[in-house]
Design a protein around this motif. Structure first.
Motif, PDB file in Angstrom:
ATOM      1  N   GLU A 140      26.687  26.833  39.023  1.00 20.68           N
ATOM      2  CA  GLU A 140      26.204  27.242  40.345  1.00 20.68           C
ATOM      3  C   GLU A 140      25.516  28.603  40.230  1.00 20.68           C
ATOM      4  O   GLU A 140      25.998  29.614  40.720  1.00 20.68           O
ATOM      5  CB  GLU A 140      27.360  27.314  41.331  1.00 20.68           C
ATOM      6  CG  GLU A 140      28.031  25.980  41.550  1.00 20.68           C
ATOM      7  CD  GLU A 140      29.252  26.070  42.435  1.00 20.68           C
ATOM      8  OE1 GLU A 140      29.697  27.183  42.765  1.00 20.68           O
ATOM      9  OE2 GLU A 140      29.776  25.015  42.790  1.00 20.68           O
TER      10      GLU A 140
ATOM     11  N   HIS B 156      24.958  24.854  47.359  1.00 21.34           N
ATOM     12  CA  HIS B 156      26.180  25.299  46.688  1.00 21.34           C
ATOM     13  C   HIS B 156      26.594  26.714  47.070  1.00 21.34           C
ATOM     14  O   HIS B 156      27.652  27.163  46.691  1.00 21.34           O
ATOM     15  CB  HIS B 156      26.042  25.175  45.163  1.00 21.34           C
ATOM     16  CG  HIS B 156      25.107  26.172  44.570  1.00 21.34           C
ATOM     17  ND1 HIS B 156      23.765  25.923  44.459  1.00 21.34           N
ATOM     18  CD2 HIS B 156      25.316  27.410  44.079  1.00 21.34           C
ATOM     19  CE1 HIS B 156      23.195  26.976  43.900  1.00 21.34           C
ATOM     20  NE2 HIS B 156      24.101  27.895  43.666  1.00 21.34           N
ATOM     21  N   ARG B 157      25.791  27.404  47.848  1.00 23.34           N
ATOM     22  CA  ARG B 157      26.138  28.768  48.236  1.00 23.34           C
ATOM     23  C   ARG B 157      27.323  28.772  49.188  1.00 23.34           C
ATOM     24  O   ARG B 157      27.431  27.941  50.069  1.00 23.34           O
ATOM     25  CB  ARG B 157      24.962  29.454  48.899  1.00 23.34           C
ATOM     26  CG  ARG B 157      23.914  29.845  47.910  1.00 23.34           C
ATOM     27  CD  ARG B 157      22.897  30.667  48.593  1.00 23.34           C
ATOM     28  NE  ARG B 157      22.360  31.615  47.631  1.00 23.34           N
ATOM     29  CZ  ARG B 157      21.476  32.501  47.946  1.00 23.34           C
ATOM     30  NH1 ARG B 157      21.050  32.610  49.170  1.00 23.34           N
ATOM     31  NH2 ARG B 157      21.011  33.315  47.045  1.00 23.34           N
ATOM     32  N   LYS B 158      28.179  29.737  49.007  1.00 28.38           N
ATOM     33  CA  LYS B 158      29.361  29.850  49.842  1.00 28.38           C
ATOM     34  C   LYS B 158      29.050  30.666  51.086  1.00 28.38           C
ATOM     35  O   LYS B 158      28.205  31.528  51.067  1.00 28.38           O
ATOM     36  CB  LYS B 158      30.482  30.508  49.055  1.00 28.38           C
ATOM     37  CG  LYS B 158      30.884  29.682  47.845  1.00 28.38           C
ATOM     38  CD  LYS B 158      32.085  30.250  47.187  1.00 28.38           C
ATOM     39  CE  LYS B 158      32.576  29.463  46.013  1.00 28.38           C
ATOM     40  NZ  LYS B 158      31.953  28.259  45.668  1.00 28.38           N
TER      41      LYS B 158
ATOM     42  N   LYS C 107      34.105  31.000  37.802  1.00 23.44           N
ATOM     43  CA  LYS C 107      34.169  29.587  38.204  1.00 23.44           C
ATOM     44  C   LYS C 107      32.784  29.077  38.586  1.00 23.44           C
ATOM     45  O   LYS C 107      32.411  27.956  38.240  1.00 23.44           O
ATOM     46  CB  LYS C 107      35.132  29.403  39.373  1.00 23.44           C
ATOM     47  CG  LYS C 107      36.578  29.560  38.992  1.00 23.44           C
ATOM     48  CD  LYS C 107      37.477  29.432  40.213  1.00 23.44           C
ATOM     49  CE  LYS C 107      38.913  29.738  39.863  1.00 23.44           C
ATOM     50  NZ  LYS C 107      39.784  29.693  41.038  1.00 23.44           N
ATOM     51  N   GLU C 108      32.021  29.893  39.309  1.00 21.38           N
ATOM     52  CA  GLU C 108      30.671  29.490  39.701  1.00 21.38           C
ATOM     53  C   GLU C 108      29.772  29.332  38.481  1.00 21.38           C
ATOM     54  O   GLU C 108      28.979  28.392  38.400  1.00 21.38           O
ATOM     55  CB  GLU C 108      30.082  30.492  40.683  1.00 21.38           C
ATOM     56  CG  GLU C 108      30.754  30.442  42.043  1.00 21.38           C
ATOM     57  CD  GLU C 108      30.245  31.506  42.993  1.00 21.38           C
ATOM     58  OE1 GLU C 108      29.616  32.495  42.535  1.00 21.38           O
ATOM     59  OE2 GLU C 108      30.502  31.364  44.198  1.00 21.38           O
TER      60      GLU C 108
ATOM     61  N   LEU D 179      36.152  34.319  40.656  1.00 23.12           N
ATOM     62  CA  LEU D 179      35.288  33.471  41.467  1.00 23.12           C
ATOM     63  C   LEU D 179      33.926  33.327  40.800  1.00 23.12           C
ATOM     64  O   LEU D 179      33.385  32.224  40.700  1.00 23.12           O
ATOM     65  CB  LEU D 179      35.139  34.065  42.871  1.00 23.12           C
ATOM     66  CG  LEU D 179      34.192  33.339  43.819  1.00 23.12           C
ATOM     67  CD1 LEU D 179      34.697  31.928  44.116  1.00 23.12           C
ATOM     68  CD2 LEU D 179      34.054  34.122  45.103  1.00 23.12           C
ATOM     69  N   ASN D 180      33.368  34.442  40.329  1.00 23.82           N
ATOM     70  CA  ASN D 180      32.073  34.387  39.650  1.00 23.82           C
ATOM     71  C   ASN D 180      32.141  33.537  38.394  1.00 23.82           C
ATOM     72  O   ASN D 180      31.223  32.769  38.114  1.00 23.82           O
ATOM     73  CB  ASN D 180      31.594  35.793  39.309  1.00 23.82           C
ATOM     74  CG  ASN D 180      31.160  36.569  40.531  1.00 23.82           C
ATOM     75  OD1 ASN D 180      30.844  35.984  41.558  1.00 23.82           O
ATOM     76  ND2 ASN D 180      31.166  37.876  40.429  1.00 23.82           N
TER      77      ASN D 180
END
Length: 64
Positions: free
Chosen positions: A43, A5-7, A37-38, A34-35
């Motif tokens: 995630e 799951h890492r971008k 959402k993760e 973004l954080n």
């Protein structure tokens, strides 16, 4: 300790610096979004795993 799951760096850069977003305040807000959402998607990497990986890397590099 790379998980699926890492971008990638490119994905992160695109997420935090979309075209036309030059204001640092807006960039910070994009990073926070973004954080969030993760986190909401589950995630997360537990802190103990992150620190264990950092310690492993330090040992490999001869720092400890």
């Amino acid at each position: 300790m790379q998980s699926d799951h890492r971008k990638t760096d490119e994905e992160i850069a695109q997420a935090i610096e979309p075209p036309g977003l030059a204001d640092p305040g807006q960039t910070l807000l994009a990073i926070l979004a973004l954080n969030r959402k993760e986190i909401e998607a589950g995630e997360l990497i537990p802190a103990k795993d992150v620190f264990a990986e950092l310690e492993r890397m330090d040992k490999e590099a001869g720092f400890i």
